[in-house]
Scaffold this motif. Structure first.
Motif, PDB file in Angstrom:
ATOM      1  N   ILE A 234       0.850  -1.193   0.000  1.00 22.89           N
ATOM      2  CA  ILE A 234       0.000   0.000   0.000  1.00 22.89           C
ATOM      3  C   ILE A 234       0.883   1.239   0.000  1.00 22.89           C
ATOM      4  O   ILE A 234       2.042   1.183   0.416  1.00 22.89           O
ATOM      5  CB  ILE A 234      -0.946   0.065   1.220  1.00 22.89           C
TER       6      ILE A 234
ATOM      7  N   GLY B  30      -1.560  -8.804   8.220  1.00 19.29           N
ATOM      8  CA  GLY B  30      -1.997  -8.679   6.835  1.00 19.29           C
ATOM      9  C   GLY B  30      -3.267  -9.444   6.486  1.00 19.29           C
ATOM     10  O   GLY B  30      -3.616  -9.587   5.310  1.00 19.29           O
TER      11      GLY B  30
ATOM     12  N   THR C 192      -5.779  -7.196   4.822  1.00 13.53           N
ATOM     13  CA  THR C 192      -5.219  -6.855   3.514  1.00 13.53           C
ATOM     14  C   THR C 192      -5.533  -7.967   2.508  1.00 13.53           C
ATOM     15  O   THR C 192      -5.935  -7.698   1.368  1.00 13.53           O
ATOM     16  CB  THR C 192      -3.697  -6.653   3.635  1.00 13.53           C
TER      17      THR C 192
ATOM     18  N   ARG D  91      -7.329   0.477  -2.757  1.00 14.39           N
ATOM     19  CA  ARG D  91      -6.185   0.938  -1.989  1.00 14.39           C
ATOM     20  C   ARG D  91      -4.968   0.006  -2.104  1.00 14.39           C
ATOM     21  O   ARG D  91      -3.831   0.429  -1.938  1.00 14.39           O
ATOM     22  CB  ARG D  91      -6.589   1.031  -0.526  1.00 14.39           C
TER      23      ARG D  91
ATOM     24  N   LYS E  40       4.608   0.464   1.182  1.00 17.91           N
ATOM     25  CA  LYS E  40       4.847  -0.490   2.268  1.00 17.91           C
ATOM     26  C   LYS E  40       4.362  -1.877   1.840  1.00 17.91           C
ATOM     27  O   LYS E  40       3.168  -2.074   1.611  1.00 17.91           O
ATOM     28  CB  LYS E  40       4.075  -0.026   3.500  1.00 17.91           C
TER      29      LYS E  40
END
Ligand code: ATP
Ligand code: MG
Lengths: 394, 252
Positions: B13, B45, B48, B58, B20
């Motif tokens: 991201i 994560g 994510t 994103r 990162k």
């Protein structure tokens, strides 16, 4: 909705509210100069297109009035009974001209104690783009009455309009003005209201159509325990200038004000202007006041001016606040809807419609809510082909 | 029978401090009917991964693949993924002012099915599922997630899961913030969806308690952006006792 907060978009902000409450008033148009666009109350206005309303001339026949619903309800008063000017003081040139040249002298009076559940809808239809009209309307709710009056504008004209609203003690009045004009209409309206003891005024401005529409409501919460909700909804397309300068004066004790105006803008040159002045006077202890303006920018090339002002002259209030936000779509809302299979375009429409429906949902008249929901859909359909606002342009 | 396959997935991201990397090579295969629990420390994560499967803008995919029965999921837009049968129950469901639950559910169902549901039958179906999830009927007229309590938002997510009938569902901490009764009610909803449509489930959680109600076929330990260990139910119990220390030291 989480909108990006931005600083008021106009440098220098507005004049202090005190100036606002001391703004000169006069019934004589000659006392007002022709607005140049530099005056505090005109500097964000489209004075060029409003110019037809600066002509102090005899007018007639620009607007056709359908008052059948009000006649049937027996709420129209005429002759000596139909006094005006009890609380109204013109604050600008079109308003003074409208006072002087008023054509109908329309006076609506809700009898004391009467509870009217059906909305009283007055239909005003403009009969031609070049035609200049002037009017002064009085809406008076006698003590303990309950009623809703709707001014429903369509067609096209250049109309200067005063609306004098008197809410007597313990009355509950809703006034809704809907501007669904054609694209070339020009409309400047000054609404002035006084609310009595424990009385309530709900005032809603809905502007969808019209080239330039300026509806400025000014409300004085005079009576102890009086309340007002001032709501507004504007959907500005390419070339439209939709404006409201709202003034709320908490004068009496224990009064309550809730101001919420929302705007959506789409297309080149779409413009909205909102100025919200709230004054909490020296005797207005126990005041509870909140005002907010939110604008949703749907495409590039638009401009939303949003200026909240709050002035407090007493230490002893229940609460006061203001907020202003102008921004583009909330990506998280779009993501949530799309994650349920809804296409981006439909998701955008849902989010915008939802944003505006927050006002519509507060109207409380199902038939009008449905019509306005359909109007919002139609506005969104008009913008269907336009590219969404770019992130940088937020 | 369907397969959702994640291969060597790498995701980053953009932050104020620069790019990162978060996912560092995730491999995971889920088949219809499979129930995969993913457990791992905060910030490892998991969300994510969930958002990347759903296609949140994103997250940048820097490498690897996600396929659904061989179809390239990463090439699909967010709504295409949902229509292909992927569902994400979010850790933090979003409020949408002015859009009622009834309108939202009908619009979503129409989008997923490609045609509007029959008006009568649909209202009845929605009501039945709301009953089963102990959601009051008044929720239909409320705006999406607006003013819902944490637990009500999670029930609303599971209501959508049951109504939209996806092939694979990612549940991101659906059990967090639920009281004991709600945990049971929500679990039953997931189990119904699993039984009626052979749903494949990716269940992200911090607690083994939900695994008493929803029986996992696989457990994956997620650490620092990848799967550190895989096993069966017993692995979850072991994590409950030992925590993640073992993996974190191994990694250091
Ligand atoms: N907008 C952001 N800015 C900076 N870092 C971010 C951002 N979003 C996520 N991260 C970081 O990415 C990492 C992974 O976050 P993620 O939400 O996927 O973790 P998680 O495993 O779901 O954690 P939790 O168990 O707390 O829900 C974290 O270190 C987080 O701080
Ligand atoms: Mg998470």
């Amino acid at each position: 909705m989480t909108l990006v907060d931005t600083a008021p978009s106009t440098p220098g902000s507005a004049a202090p509210i005190q100036t606002r409450s001391e703004r000169p008033t006069s019934f004589d148009p000659a006392d007002f100069g022709t607005p140049s666009g530099r005056e505090v109350n005109w500097k964000l206005s489209d004075t060029a297109r409003l110019a037809p309303l600066f002509a102090d001339e005899e007018t007639s026949g620009a607007v056709e009035y359908d008052l059948s619903a009000l006649e049937a309800a027996g709420v129209l008063v005429t002759g000596d009974d139909a006094a005006r000017g009890e609380i109204f003081r013109p604050e600008d040139l079109p308003s003074a001209i409208a006072w002087k040249r008023s054509e109908t002298g329309l006076h609506v009076r809700i009898p004391a104690g009467e509870v009217l559940s059906e909305p009283l809808i007055a239909r005003l239809r403009g009969l031609g783009a070049g035609l200049h009209g002037n009017d002064h309307i009085v809406i008076e709710a006698l003590p303990d009455s309950v009623a809703t009056v709707v001014l429903d504008h369509s067609g096209t004209a250049a109309l200067a309009q005063n609306v004098e609203i008197i809410v007597r003690d313990r009355a509950t009045l809703t006034v809704i003005t809907v501007q669904q004009w054609e694209d070339d209409a020009v409309h400047a309206a000054a609404h002035q209201a006084v609310v009595g003891e424990r009385a309530t005024l709900k005032h809603i401005v809905v502007s969808f159509g019209g080239g330039v529409v300026r509806v400025n409501p000014s409300v004085r919460l005079a009576g102890q325990g009086s309340e007002t909700a001032l709501y507004g909804l504007a959907f500005s397309d390419a070339g439209q200038h939709l404006e409201s300068q709202v003034y709320l004066f908490h004068e009496g004790q224990d009064t309550k004000g809730d101001v919420l105006y929302k705007g959506a803008l789409q297309g080149q040159g779409a413009r909205t202007v909102w100025i919200g002045d709230v004054l909490i006077g020296p005797d207005a202890t126990g005041t509870d006041s909140y005002e907010k303006n939110q604008n949703l920018v749907l495409t590039d090339g638009t401009r939303a001016d949003s200026i909240p002002n709050l002035e407090i002259e007493t230490g002893d209030i229940a609460g006061a606040g203001h907020a202003s936000a102008t921004g583009r779509f909330d990506d998280e809302q779009l993501f949530y809807l799309q994650a349920r299979g809804i296409t981006e375009e439909t998701a955008r429409r849902l989010v915008v419609a939802g944003f505006l429906m927050e006002i519509v949902q507060r109207i409380g008249i199902p038939e009008l809510e449905e019509r306005l929901a359909a109007d919002i859909e139609a506005e969104l359909a008009r913008g269907a082909g336009l590219a969404p606002a770019s992130k940088a342009g937020a | 029978m369907s397969t959702l396959e994640i291969r060597d997935l790498q995701v980053s991201i953009e932050t104020d401090q620069g790019t990162k990397p978060i996912l560092k090579g995730v491999d995971l295969t889920i088949e219809s009917g499979g129930i995969h629990a993913i457990m791992g420390p905060n910030g490892s994560g998991k969300s994510t991964l969930a958002y990347t499967i759903a296609g949140h803008p994103r997250y940048n995919v820097d490498g690897g693949t996600i396929t659904l029965d061989g179809e390239d999921v990463l090439a699909m837009s967010v709504d295409e993924r949902a229509r292909a049968g992927l569902f994400l129950a979010m850790q933090y469901p979003v409020e949408i002012p002015g859009v009622t639950v009834a309108n939202f559910l009908r619009t979503a169902k129409t989008a997923i099915d490609g045609e509007a549901p029959a008006i009568r039958g649909w209202a009845k179906t929605v009501n039945e599922h709301m009953d089963q999830l102990r959601m009051d009927k008044s929720f239909s007229a409320r705006n999406v997630n607006e003013g819902f309590s944490g637990g009500e938002k999670k029930r609303h997510e599971i209501l959508q899961l049951e109504l939209l009938k996806p092939r694979f569902a990612v549940l991101d901490e659906t059990d967090s913030g639920l009281d004991v009764d709600a945990l049971k009610i929500v679990s039953e909803g997931v189990n119904r969806a699993h039984e009626t449509s052979d749903l494949g489930v990716l269940l992200i959680t911090h607690y083994t308690r939900i695994l008493r109600y929803i029986q996992p076929t696989h457990v994956h330990v997620f650490v620092n952006g990848r799967v550190a260990e895989e096993g069966g139910r017993e692995l979850a119990d072991r994590l409950e006792d030992e925590g993640y220390d073992r993996y974190l030291t191994a990694q250091a």
